[in-house]
Design a protein around this motif. Structure first.
Motif, PDB file in Angstrom:
ATOM      1  N   ALA A 128      12.686 -16.608   6.030  1.00 10.99           N
ATOM      2  CA  ALA A 128      13.705 -16.816   5.003  1.00 10.99           C
ATOM      3  C   ALA A 128      14.917 -17.508   5.599  1.00 10.99           C
ATOM      4  N   SER A 129      15.340 -17.027   6.770  1.00 11.51           N
ATOM      5  CA  SER A 129      16.517 -17.604   7.400  1.00 11.51           C
ATOM      6  C   SER A 129      16.295 -19.080   7.697  1.00 11.51           C
ATOM      7  N   ARG A 130      15.127 -19.400   8.238  1.00  8.26           N
ATOM      8  CA  ARG A 130      14.865 -20.797   8.597  1.00  8.26           C
ATOM      9  C   ARG A 130      14.687 -21.671   7.364  1.00  8.26           C
ATOM     10  N   GLU A 131      14.012 -21.136   6.373  1.00  5.15           N
ATOM     11  CA  GLU A 131      13.797 -21.898   5.137  1.00  5.15           C
ATOM     12  C   GLU A 131      15.138 -22.290   4.513  1.00  5.15           C
ATOM     13  N   MET A 132      16.055 -21.318   4.443  1.00  7.32           N
ATOM     14  CA  MET A 132      17.351 -21.614   3.823  1.00  7.32           C
ATOM     15  C   MET A 132      18.154 -22.587   4.690  1.00  7.32           C
ATOM     16  N   THR A 133      18.032 -22.455   6.009  1.00  4.62           N
ATOM     17  CA  THR A 133      18.729 -23.395   6.890  1.00  4.62           C
ATOM     18  C   THR A 133      18.259 -24.818   6.625  1.00  4.62           C
ATOM     19  N   VAL A 134      16.924 -24.996   6.607  1.00  5.66           N
ATOM     20  CA  VAL A 134      16.378 -26.341   6.393  1.00  5.66           C
ATOM     21  C   VAL A 134      16.751 -26.847   5.006  1.00  5.66           C
ATOM     22  N   ALA A 135      16.622 -25.967   4.000  1.00  8.57           N
ATOM     23  CA  ALA A 135      16.928 -26.388   2.625  1.00  8.57           C
ATOM     24  C   ALA A 135      18.381 -26.824   2.512  1.00  8.57           C
ATOM     25  N   ALA A 136      19.291 -26.054   3.129  1.00  2.52           N
ATOM     26  CA  ALA A 136      20.713 -26.385   3.027  1.00  2.52           C
ATOM     27  C   ALA A 136      21.006 -27.705   3.727  1.00  2.52           C
ATOM     28  N   LEU A 137      20.386 -27.902   4.889  1.00  8.55           N
ATOM     29  CA  LEU A 137      20.693 -29.118   5.639  1.00  8.55           C
ATOM     30  C   LEU A 137      20.049 -30.352   5.004  1.00  8.55           C
ATOM     31  N   ALA A 138      18.989 -30.153   4.213  1.00 10.20           N
ATOM     32  CA  ALA A 138      18.354 -31.294   3.548  1.00 10.20           C
ATOM     33  C   ALA A 138      19.130 -31.713   2.299  1.00 10.20           C
ATOM     34  N   GLU A 139      19.947 -30.789   1.792  1.00 10.67           N
ATOM     35  CA  GLU A 139      20.631 -31.017   0.519  1.00 10.67           C
ATOM     36  C   GLU A 139      21.498 -32.286   0.480  1.00 10.67           C
ATOM     37  N   PRO A 140      22.362 -32.528   1.480  1.00  8.87           N
ATOM     38  CA  PRO A 140      23.191 -33.739   1.399  1.00  8.87           C
ATOM     39  C   PRO A 140      22.371 -35.023   1.365  1.00  8.87           C
ATOM     40  N   THR A 141      21.253 -35.057   2.096  1.00  8.01           N
ATOM     41  CA  THR A 141      20.409 -36.253   2.067  1.00  8.01           C
ATOM     42  C   THR A 141      19.891 -36.490   0.659  1.00  8.01           C
ATOM     43  N   VAL A 142      19.411 -35.407   0.027  1.00 10.62           N
ATOM     44  CA  VAL A 142      18.893 -35.548  -1.330  1.00 10.62           C
ATOM     45  C   VAL A 142      19.975 -36.070  -2.251  1.00 10.62           C
ATOM     46  N   ALA A 143      21.174 -35.484  -2.134  1.00  9.61           N
ATOM     47  CA  ALA A 143      22.257 -35.892  -3.029  1.00  9.61           C
ATOM     48  C   ALA A 143      22.599 -37.361  -2.837  1.00  9.61           C
ATOM     49  N   LEU A 144      22.627 -37.809  -1.576  1.00  9.79           N
ATOM     50  CA  LEU A 144      22.979 -39.200  -1.334  1.00  9.79           C
ATOM     51  C   LEU A 144      21.876 -40.144  -1.804  1.00  9.79           C
ATOM     52  N   ALA A 145      20.614 -39.714  -1.635  1.00  8.51           N
ATOM     53  CA  ALA A 145      19.520 -40.550  -2.134  1.00  8.51           C
ATOM     54  C   ALA A 145      19.628 -40.679  -3.658  1.00  8.51           C
ATOM     55  N   ILE A 146      19.996 -39.564  -4.311  1.00 10.52           N
ATOM     56  CA  ILE A 146      20.205 -39.616  -5.759  1.00 10.52           C
ATOM     57  C   ILE A 146      21.331 -40.588  -6.086  1.00 10.52           C
ATOM     58  N   PHE A 147      22.393 -40.524  -5.286  1.00 13.94           N
ATOM     59  CA  PHE A 147      23.541 -41.412  -5.506  1.00 13.94           C
ATOM     60  C   PHE A 147      23.093 -42.872  -5.408  1.00 13.94           C
TER      61      PHE A 147
END
Lengths: 313, 674
Positions: A128-147
């Motif tokens: 759980a800890s690692r999953e949330m770490t990876v998910a959180a760190l991937a978030e800005p990339t996703v947002a910028l790709a959306i942008f």
């Protein structure tokens, strides 16, 4: 009316194809590694078998553990109604844009992580800890790709992004799109638990993320979780395939174009599955603390994508 | 008498009765009267706000209304919106406080707690209705002082006194800035009405100075980085319903003030105003959540999340101010609306989370997450409410946090239309930082809920925990309903917010036009979203899956077994993952920021170093930038204070001489100034 039917068909198709997609990646990987490998339809047998087996629930777990498979499955299936898999524009386009898709998938991750902690097993907590770490760190990339996509399409609506690239095919080859594709490809690997971030083939290794998190699941609960994970993989492939290379997606909803849409979807899925299989064969799993470096590389790609879209407008 | 006058009367009377009852009555009756007064006042304020906002009325009550001269009260759209916010959370806090303060009986001063709670709510309500600087500043100071008294309720606990000192010092630094700001804007006369400040023609330099002072003054109250140091100290030590009010409502006065002064009274400014607010917001959001991740005191964690959410609100407001400077009024209105939407959302879910943390504290006596666990079985209703709050603050659809964050994203994505590319390039950075913030917030709340409520109890207190009393549950359920309602009816909320924003400064009614069908499409935004339909879809799906499983004939047996553990026998709480371990990967990723110090000491067996007798692991986080900023300041202040102490002779004659001297100096200055 046909739009609504198509929505249902699209979701059903995604559910139906998803286990096969996972099987295909595994099969291609096995062949690339000089193994015979299980047949492509192996995941279907696995799911069928899991649905027939009894569930074992830890005595420490609460109702949350038992509700989570349903929440994860529901949120993932809900996404299949929003993502352009076969056709645009669809009647549900207005319910959710690309941001909604991202946050719906985060909803599933959130609950799955909680369920990882619920039985009190250290494996689950670690996952759980690692999953949330990876998910959180991937978030800005996703947002910028959306942008980047929204910049050239003028909208975050998935239907509009597809339609815009169709009418102006040049944008598909613009540096903004290409860089955003690269960034989203890395994010796809991270979010769907593929190498080099996670290893979907190992159980009980300290390196694993997703498998550790769902370790306590069994029977129909495990089937739902695994099925949802397969659908998530298909969703990301469909996004990569249809947002960046939209040709084949039906825009007129006739029988002929729909047939082409199904064929092109299959072709794109096979291609992407091949790409992932080759990639997974070529790279080794990264140490967990090297994963942020890969994700920041994808972030830089996304940032470059936005910047170039700005400059070339 | 008009309806508004009656309601305003109820607000003042009810809070006054509540405050007086606290001083007069004791025991359960006293608590009931205090809560009743606060509840009636809050509901009165809620009614007043709704009437004004819904009816589009802006009643003005002049000095004649109050016995003191110079008071001016006016309720426009923005005031009405904040009255609604205060009413919604205040009512919940009043009900919750009835049960929560029972434990204080005989231990701490319930008189002070009850009286100051009502004074706080009264001053908050007066604050947002103030129509001149004097009223505003008096209400502001009353709010700060009553909150200070409330923070000190548990005065003998470690850390409380220190928290109080920091709070009162920072808040007065802010107050000084606000007085200076109003003196600049009102040309020295504090009774000047806001109406004449709106039309005053100020020199650009004066306007800039007023803006910077406003950002500092309101920033101290809102708790933006780097002015947030008092917030994670003061909010956790207050009684939990007060923490909820402070995080939910009091810090929102910083937001209110900033919108009132910069958008309304000053009517917007150059682009760097918005850029500064946006920058401050981005840094606050990210640092707030990063420090929250490392925090294992449940209430401190929530306090750091307040810094984060204030940051998100400031991102919306800053983007709005920026658009306004480029004449993009529709987008500007969207940004400010998104910020205000997040303001009311944060008030609801942060209030809810503090209530939940308070219920846990009430039941286990600890705020340390490492000593909790398994509470979902012992206090199921609290756990459910906390889970809803956690989902809302993590911006998960279809709850309210998601809707407002989506609006902030839409504002920022719309930013590409700014004609200057070097300014527009700020927007993608803000988008990325906001996305990182919301991802980390989700991680943090998996930790907060998962470690505190799930799995096996980690201590005896957690094992013996019990469900919170009914009144506390009622307060939580009320906020759960609000979180759901604000998420599911964005069209309704945006309609009211449109009424609130359209009267501000240079915004006209035509600038705030949303098409509020089921799919929400906001003017200037670039996407569509429909949270009610999304919720409906999810609910349908959740119903269809079990049905599908049943139809497909899936196995329905469930066996309860042990957690699997690689063959070890028996599972204890010591084998569970801890909050520290959960946050460890992120601590490593952001090690440069945290600069953690680690202290590991291992006792080996004398015979062989492969046998460990005991192991001790200590790790600490030092927010280094606080040291860099505040240590020199505190050093200088300490030095000055030591010097000044020499003046303190203790003799009355000396003090009289000082006063005469001060008077003479002031008179001379005043004479020669003109």
């Amino acid at each position: 009316m046909i739009g609504y039917v198509l929505e249902v068909v699209q979701a059903a198709l995604a559910l139906l194809l998803a286990p096969g997609l996972v099987g295909l990646v595994r099969f291609l990987k096995a062949r690339l590694q000089n193994r015979r490998g299980a047949p492509v339809w192996q995941p279907y047998w696995e799911l069928t078998k899991l649905f027939r087996k009894e569930v074992v629930v830890s005595n420490n777990a609460s109702w949350l553990f038992r509700a989570t498979p349903f929440i994860v499955f529901a949120s993932t299936v809900a996404v299949t109604f929003l993502v352009p898999i076969l056709a645009v524009p669809l009647p549900f386009d207005g319910i959710g844009d690309l941001l909604v898709v991202v946050y719906l998938l985060l909803l599933g991750t959130f609950f799955l992580s909680l369920a990882g902690l619920d039985p009190g097993s250290p494996f689950g907590g670690m996952g759980a800890s690692r999953e949330m770490t990876v998910a959180a760190l991937a978030e800005p990339t996703v947002a910028l790709a959306i942008f980047a996509l929204a910049l050239s399409a003028g909208s975050t609506n998935l239907g509009q992004i597809v339609a815009r690239t169709m009418t102006d095919p040049g944008t598909a080859l613009s540096p903004g799109h290409l860089l955003a594709f690269g960034a989203l490809f890395i994010v796809t690997l991270a979010e769907t638990g593929r190498l080099p971030i996670d290893n979907p083939a190992t159980h009980l290794e300290l390196t694993m993320i997703h498998e550790a998190m769902v370790l306590e699941y069994s029977g129909r609960y495990l089937a739902l979780v695994e099925w949802a994970a397969a659908v998530k993989l298909l969703i990301f492939f469909a996004l990569l395939g249809n947002l960046f290379v939209p040709w084949g997606v039906s825009m007129t909803l006739t029988a002929a174009t729909l047939a082409i849409a199904v064929a092109s979807l299959l072709a794109k899925l096979v291609l992407l599955a091949g790409a992932v299989a080759v990639f997974e064969t070529r790279v080794a799993k990264l140490r967990l603390f090297r994963v942020p470096e890969l994700l920041s590389a994808s972030f830089v790609l996304a940032l470059l994508a936005v910047t170039s879209s700005f400059l070339l407008r | 008498m008009a309806l508004e006058q009656i309601l305003l009367g109820i607000v003042f009377a009810a809070y006054a009765i509540g405050a007086l009852a606290a001083l007069a009555a004791r025991g359960a009756l006293g608590r009931a009267l205090v809560s009743g007064g606060a509840l009636a006042g809050a509901l009165g304020g809620l009614g007043l706000g709704t009437v004004c906002l819904g009816g589009g009325r802006t009643p003005i009550f002049g000095a004649s209304f109050l016995p003191l001269t110079g008071f001016m009260v006016r309720i426009d759209g923005l005031s009405a919106f904040f009255l609604v916010l205060i009413g919604l959370v205040g009512a919940a806090a009043a009900v919750y406080g009835y049960g929560y303060s029972a434990a204080y009986e005989g231990r701490y001063s319930l008189r002070m707690l009850g009286a100051m709670l009502n004074v706080l709510l009264l001053s908050l309500s007066l604050q947002v209705m103030a129509d001149n600087a004097l009223t505003f500043l008096i209400a502001w100071e009353a709010m700060s002082l009553s909150a200070y008294a409330l923070v000190l309720t548990e005065h003998d606990r470690p850390g409380t006194q220190r928290a109080g000192r920091w709070y009162i010092a920072v808040t007065h630094a802010g107050f000084a800035a606000l007085v200076a700001m109003f003196l600049l804007m009102a040309a020295g006369d504090l009774t000047t009405s806001f109406a004449s400040m709106r039309t005053a023609a100020l020199a650009p330099r004066i306007r800039d100075a007023a803006f910077v002072l406003a950002l500092f003054g309101f920033g101290t109250k809102a708790g933006v980085v780097p002015l947030h140091v008092w917030l994670p100290m003061a909010h956790p030590v207050a009684p939990s319903h007060v923490s909820a009010l402070m995080s939910g409502v009091v810090i929102k006065m910083g937001v209110y003030g900033l919108v009132r002064v910069t958008v309304d009274l000053l009517g917007g400014g150059p682009a760097w105003w918005g850029g500064l607010v946006l920058g401050v917001g981005t840094v606050s959001a990210l640092l707030g959540v990063l420090y929250a991740l490392m925090e294992h005191d449940l209430k401190r964690l929530l306090a750091f999340h307040s810094v984060e959410n204030i940051g998100i609100i400031f991102i919306g407001l800053g983007a709005g101010l920026m658009f306004q400077s480029f004449g993009l009024t529709t987008l500007a209105a969207l940004g400010i609306t998104a910020g205000l939407y997040h303001t009311i959302n944060h008030a609801c879910f942060k209030g809810l989370l503090f209530f939940g943390a308070g219920a846990v504290l009430h039941a286990t006596g600890t705020r340390n997450m490492e000593r909790m666990g398994g509470l979902i079985k012992r206090m199921p209703r609290t756990a459910f409410c906390f889970l809803v709050g956690a989902c809302a603050i993590s911006a998960l659809p279809p709850l309210n946090g998601f809707v407002s964050e989506w609006l902030v994203f839409q504002t920022l994505l719309g930013g590409s239309v700014i004609p200057q590319p070097e300014v527009a390039a700020i927007m993608p950075i803000a988008v990325a930082m906001l996305a990182l913030t919301s991802g980390l917030a989700a991680a943090c709340f998996v930790k907060a809920f998962g470690i505190s409520f799930l799995a096996i109890p980690r201590s005896l207190e957690a094992e013996r925990a019990h469900e919170a009393p009914r009144s506390m549950q009622a307060g939580m359920v009320w906020l759960v309903l609000l979180c759901a309602g604000l998420g599911l009816a964005p069209a309704l909320v945006l309609g009211l917010l449109g009424a609130a924003v359209s009267g501000l400064g240079r915004f006209g009614p035509t600038d705030v036009v949303w098409s509020l069908g089921l799919p929400l499409r906001v003017a200037g935004g670039v996407g569509e979203m429909s949270s009610p339909l999304l919720a409906l879809g999810l609910a349908l799906m959740l119903g269809l899956i079990p049905l599908g499983l049943w139809l497909a004939g899936a196995d329905r047996r469930v066996r309860i077994g042990e957690t699997w553990g690689c063959g070890r026998i028996g599972q204890t709480a010591r084998m569970e993952y801890t909050a520290t371990a959960f946050a460890e990967p992120l601590r490593r990723v952001f090690a440069e920021l945290y600069r953690p110090s680690r202290d590991l000491s291992i006792d080996f067996h004398p015979a062989s170093k492969y046998f460990v007798q005991s192991i001790e692991y200590r790790s600490e986080i030092h927010p280094w930038f606080e040291r860099v900023l505040y240590d020199p300041l505190l050093h200088v202040l300490g030095g000055v204070a030591t010097r000044v102490r020499g003046l303190q002779g203790g003799s009355v004659h000396l003090y009289l001489a000082y006063m005469t001297l001060a008077l003479l100096v002031l008179l001379t200055v005043a004479r020669w100034w003109r």
